[in-house]
Design an enzyme around this catalytic site. Structure first.
Site, PDB file in Angstrom:
ATOM      1  CG  ASN A  25      -2.256  -0.747   1.168  1.00  0.00           C
ATOM      2  OD1 ASN A  25      -3.003  -0.570   0.023  1.00  0.00           O
ATOM      3  ND2 ASN A  25      -2.407  -1.712   1.789  1.00  0.00           N
ATOM      4  CB  SER A 205       4.138   9.115  -1.499  1.00  0.00           C
ATOM      5  OG  SER A 205       5.165  10.308  -2.455  1.00  0.00           O
ATOM      6  CG  ASN A 206       7.653   6.975  -4.038  1.00  0.00           C
ATOM      7  OD1 ASN A 206       7.325   5.954  -5.092  1.00  0.00           O
ATOM      8  ND2 ASN A 206       8.457   8.055  -4.424  1.00  0.00           N
ATOM      9  NE  ARG A 207       6.410   0.673   1.779  1.00  0.00           N
ATOM     10  CZ  ARG A 207       5.818   0.064   1.314  1.00  0.00           C
ATOM     11  NH1 ARG A 207       4.810   1.618   1.370  1.00  0.00           N
ATOM     12  NH2 ARG A 207       4.323  -0.794   1.107  1.00  0.00           N
ATOM     13  CG  LEU A 208      11.381   9.586   1.224  1.00  0.00           C
ATOM     14  CD1 LEU A 208      13.118   8.936   1.075  1.00  0.00           C
ATOM     15  CD2 LEU A 208      11.558  10.804  -0.027  1.00  0.00           C
TER      16      LEU A 208
END
Ligand SMILES: Cc1cc2nc3c(=O)[nH]c(=O)nc-3n(C[C@H](O)[C@H](O)[C@H](O)COP(=O)(O)O)c2cc1C
Length: 229
Positions: A25, A205-208
């Site tokens: 997700n 977002s983008n695991r950042l």
């Protein structure tokens, strides 16, 4: 829902053991701005906890408590936060339980809150002490009678022969205290974890993701440091 969308078409013929790596997700949030953070992590916790409560999350006060034996064998379980103030974070339990044995021998512990719907996690580490009996009495007297009776009936974390045995114990104790208030058992009470480190994590977002770590200094002030996700 997103998960089912993302794996639909792949499910047939595959087991969850094979599919679990595809659970994915995106976490979308506005992020943490340093300028919005409180000086003290307990005040900052209050801001986030308030958000969890006002968003009507289920059991927003549920937190994972990790303890460890003096030789470093860890164990974890979920308990409920029942108070927080400038001293720290308070929970209640049975003083004969496994967690209590571990805390009495090694009082360094950690708490983790997960408010998944908000993409938020709070990690807290610190020293745990028993709260004063008078404070535990006060909380115990506010609990529903059934919970008070089960605190007497349950030797938490000890083996029990059957569910039936527990239920018989409940009945005996109900009889014993019939028509009387139920006092707090001596081996039931509270602990307060006084934090020395508190980390606020917010999914992005983008695991950042955003991470801010508060650390208590020798002069009792707190520093704040952003960490890489
Ligand atoms: C949502 C939830 C809330 C819980 N709240 C408490 C609690 O406040 N105090 C407690 O002693 N156990 C609570 N438990 C049970 C603990 O997770 C655990 O099973 C129990 O305390 C025994 O742990 P121990 O053997 O490591 O001492 C809760 C469990 C869940 C799932």
């Amino acid at each position: 829902m997103n998960f089912f969308k993302s794996i639909s078409g792949q499910i047939q013929g595959k087991s969850l053991r094979q599919l679990v790596a595809n659970f994915r997700n995106e976490y979308i949030s506005n992020g943490i701005a340093e300028s919005d953070l409180k000086e003290n992590p307990i005040d900052q916790f209050e801001v986030w906890f308030n958000e969890a409560v006002s968003n009507k999350l289920r059991e927003p006060n549920a937190m994972h408590l990790a303890t460890a034996t003096p030789d470093g064998k860890p164990s974890g379980r979920v308990v409920l936060l029942k108070g927080f103030d400038e001293r720290g974070f308070i929970f209640y339990t049975n003083y004969s339980s496994r967690k209590s044995h571990e805390l009495e021998a090694n009082n360094y512990a950690s708490l983790t809150f997960l408010w998944l719907e908000l993409y938020k996690q709070v990690r807290i580490e610190g020293i745990v002490h028993r709260i004063p009996p008078i404070e535990a009495n006060h909380y115990f007297s506010s609990r529903p009678r059934g919970s008070q009776i089960s605190a007497w009936a349950s030797m938490q974390s000890q083996p029990v022969n059957s569910r039936h045995e527990l239920e018989l114990r409940m009945e005996d104790i109900e009889k014993e205290f019939s028509g009387k208030p139920v006092p707090r058992p001596e081996n039931w009470g509270g602990y307060c974890l006084a934090p020395t480190k508190v980390e606020f994590w917010l999914g992005r977002s983008n695991r950042l993701h955003d991470r801010i770590l508060y650390e208590l200094q020798a002069d009792n002030t707190w520093t704040k440091q952003r960490l890489s996700p």
